[in-house]
Design a protein around this motif. Structure first.
Motif, PDB file in Angstrom:
ATOM      1  N   LEU A   1       4.915  -5.970  -5.175  1.00  0.00           N
ATOM      2  CA  LEU A   1       5.295  -5.588  -6.544  1.00  0.00           C
ATOM      3  C   LEU A   1       6.042  -4.263  -6.563  1.00  0.00           C
ATOM      4  O   LEU A   1       7.056  -4.122  -7.249  1.00  0.00           O
ATOM      5  CB  LEU A   1       4.055  -5.467  -7.423  1.00  0.00           C
ATOM      6  N   LEU A   2       5.549  -3.295  -5.792  1.00  0.00           N
ATOM      7  CA  LEU A   2       6.210  -1.995  -5.751  1.00  0.00           C
ATOM      8  C   LEU A   2       7.595  -2.103  -5.139  1.00  0.00           C
ATOM      9  O   LEU A   2       8.557  -1.510  -5.636  1.00  0.00           O
ATOM     10  CB  LEU A   2       5.364  -0.989  -4.969  1.00  0.00           C
ATOM     11  N   VAL A   3       7.725  -2.874  -4.071  1.00  0.00           N
ATOM     12  CA  VAL A   3       9.019  -3.045  -3.421  1.00  0.00           C
ATOM     13  C   VAL A   3       9.991  -3.762  -4.362  1.00  0.00           C
ATOM     14  O   VAL A   3      11.148  -3.363  -4.493  1.00  0.00           O
ATOM     15  CB  VAL A   3       8.877  -3.815  -2.082  1.00  0.00           C
ATOM     16  N   LYS A   4       9.506  -4.793  -5.041  1.00  0.00           N
ATOM     17  CA  LYS A   4      10.347  -5.566  -5.953  1.00  0.00           C
ATOM     18  C   LYS A   4      10.827  -4.707  -7.131  1.00  0.00           C
ATOM     19  O   LYS A   4      11.915  -4.903  -7.647  1.00  0.00           O
ATOM     20  CB  LYS A   4       9.568  -6.774  -6.482  1.00  0.00           C
ATOM     21  N   SER A   5      10.025  -3.742  -7.524  1.00  0.00           N
ATOM     22  CA  SER A   5      10.369  -2.918  -8.683  1.00  0.00           C
ATOM     23  C   SER A   5      11.446  -1.888  -8.374  1.00  0.00           C
ATOM     24  O   SER A   5      11.983  -1.266  -9.277  1.00  0.00           O
ATOM     25  CB  SER A   5       9.129  -2.207  -9.231  1.00  0.00           C
TER      26      SER A   5
END
Length: 86
Positions: free
Chosen positions: A81-85
């Motif tokens: 999720l953090l990488v995608k954001s």
């Protein structure tokens, strides 16, 4: 997930920043100032995302541990999720 008052307050401050940026544009402020404020708003959004993901991860891990479940997949999902954001 229940969102904390802290997270909601962060988002309200970001909303205020964005309204301020719109005001700057309407006042025809220089590009450098507008971009600087947009960058600050983006950084605030990134921090809000991190707080939301970490709070959710903590809650999910607690629930999984209470149920005797493994938690590795939860950490992986949070990192994704953090990488995608970004």
């Amino acid at each position: 997930m229940e969102y904390s008052k802290e997270i909601k307050n962060r988002l309200k401050r970001i909303e205020g920043q964005v309204k301020g940026i719109i005001g700057m544009m309407e006042q025809e402020k220089d590009c450098k100032s507008v971009i600087s404020q947009l960058s600050a708003a983006r950084n605030a959004i990134d921090r809000a995302i991190a707080v939301i993901v970490s709070s959710n991860l903590e809650q999910c891990i607690r629930e999984s541990l209470e149920n005797g479940e493994k938690t590795e997949h939860l950490v992986k999902e949070a990192v994704e999720l953090l990488v995608k954001s970004r």
